[in-house]
Design an enzyme around this catalytic site. Structure first.
Site, PDB file in Angstrom:
ATOM      1  CB  VAL A  43      -0.966  -0.005   1.202  1.00 21.68           C
ATOM      2  CG1 VAL A  43      -1.871   1.230   1.170  1.00 21.68           C
ATOM      3  CG2 VAL A  43      -1.822  -1.283   1.201  1.00 21.68           C
TER       4      VAL A  43
ATOM      5  CB  VAL B  50      -4.715  -4.682  -0.316  1.00 21.85           C
ATOM      6  CG1 VAL B  50      -4.232  -3.577  -1.248  1.00 21.85           C
ATOM      7  CG2 VAL B  50      -5.515  -4.117   0.844  1.00 21.85           C
TER       8      VAL B  50
ATOM      9  CG  ASP C  49     -12.159 -23.750   1.620  1.00 21.63           C
ATOM     10  OD1 ASP C  49     -11.222 -23.708   0.792  1.00 21.63           O
ATOM     11  OD2 ASP C  49     -13.215 -24.371   1.418  1.00 21.63           O
TER      12      ASP C  49
ATOM     13  CG  HIS D 275      -2.443 -11.753   2.110  1.00 21.91           C
ATOM     14  ND1 HIS D 275      -1.502 -10.798   2.440  1.00 21.91           N
ATOM     15  CD2 HIS D 275      -3.127 -12.003   3.251  1.00 21.91           C
ATOM     16  CE1 HIS D 275      -1.627 -10.481   3.714  1.00 21.91           C
ATOM     17  NE2 HIS D 275      -2.592 -11.192   4.234  1.00 21.91           N
TER      18      HIS D 275
ATOM     19  CE1 TYR E 256      -1.756  -8.028  10.607  1.00 19.89           C
ATOM     20  CE2 TYR E 256      -4.011  -8.554   9.925  1.00 19.89           C
ATOM     21  CZ  TYR E 256      -2.859  -7.798   9.786  1.00 19.89           C
ATOM     22  OH  TYR E 256      -2.801  -6.807   8.842  1.00 19.89           O
TER      23      TYR E 256
END
Length: 325
Positions: A17, A176, A281, A189, A146
């Site tokens: 970001v 993101v 999942d 991710h 987290y």
């Protein structure tokens, strides 16, 4: 924004970001945008100071004397990395956030915009989730460390506002992705991991490509350059300490299998995609409402998902040698 000179410090400035915000600020400068003319932007990464350390954090603030802060720095990781390191994620992120907000207050920073995550929301909830629901129940057990550390930023923001009148606020982006993402397979991710692994599969001449899990979970994904524009808008225009969700519309939610197919198309991968249903999942869905954002910024246009995926894959192919892998 007023005419007084602003010094904007971005923590985590070398990350996904932060790099996107840098790109948008450079774009504004090249277009002689009035808003950016009275701003100086400083992008700090881990090499500029360890924000887990109070003394180093305070030294960073004393060095740059920011009037405004965008706080992006965090210890982050994907689902499987989070599941294995919950305690570390909690302690390190708590330290980072406490140090940054403490230094901001000490240095009389006018506004801090911190970055949260949709994973902070309760696991057992109704959908779509909105800003009022952050503390309504425990987050998903897979990444509780987290999630709770990120939630505590909201608690700190309210505390600093109540005790000292500080305008410390937070944004909650959906997932993101984009250029400069973390493509390391141990900690990335879902989108960067799929992009990297499919690139590997093409180099290896693989006939099939395996996606971990069923491919059925639903997610909203925001392109990093869109999020950057929204972050800058929040810094300049949003003055509430209440969090605001920065997400694509609910109608833009996609399955992981759709993501995999779009990455396959962008890569030109000729093989078949198969799903390893023995793998976890995570949460089935995390649908977030952007009604608050839409009420305040009605005409914002998001980059079409397929375009953003195509551009991210193209960036990775061009930058594989020095991307975070």
């Amino acid at each position: 924004m007023s005419d007084e000179r602003r010094v904007v410090l971005v923590t985590g400035g070398s990350g996904l970001v932060g790099q996107a915000i840098r790109i948008i600020i450079e774009e504004e400068k090249s277009l002689n945008n009035d808003s950016v003319k009275n701003e100086s932007w400083i992008f700090c990464g881990s090499k500029d100071g360890d924000l887990r350390d109070k003394a180093q954090t305070e030294a960073l603030f004393e060095r740059h004397r920011p009037t405004h802060v965008i706080h992006l720095a965090a210890m982050v990781g994907g689902l499987f990395h989070n599941m294995a390191h919950n305690l570390d994620f909690f302690r390190e992120n708590m330290a980072i956030n406490d140090n940054v907000l403490s230094a901001s207050h000490k240095n009389k920073v006018t506004k801090v915009v911190s970055c949260l995550s949709t994973c902070i929301f309760p696991d057992k909830t109704t959908y779509p989730i909105d800003e009022t629901m952050v503390h309504n129940g425990p987050p998903h057990t897979s990444n509780f460390g987290y999630s709770y550390a990120k939630r505590m930023i909201d608690v700190l923001n309210r505390g600093y506002h109540e005790s000292h009148g500080c305008t410390f606020t937070s944004v909650i982006p959906c997932n993101v992705f984009g250029p400069h993402d973390n493509f390391d397979l141990q900690s990335s991710h879902v989108i960067p991991a799929l992009i990297r692994r499919m690139d590997d599969a093409m180099h290896n001449g693989d006939k099939t490509f395996t996606v971990m899990g069923s491919g059925k979970p639903l997610r909203q994904f925001i392109y990093s350059l869109d999020l950057a524009r929204l972050f800058i808008w929040v810094l300049r225009n949003y003055d509430s300490v209440e969090p605001i969700i920065l997400s694509v519309d609910e109608a833009d939610e996609v399955t992981i299998s759709t993501v995999a197919e779009m990455i396959k198309k962008a890569h030109g991968f000729p093989g078949d995609i198969v799903y390893d249903t023995t793998k976890a999942d995570g949460q089935y869905k995390k649908t977030a409402s952007n009604a608050k954002l839409r009420s305040l910024y009605k005409d914002f246009k998001f980059t079409p998902f397929e375009t953003a995926i195509h551009d991210t894959v193209a960036w990775f192919k061009q930058n594989r040698e020095h991307a975070r892998t």
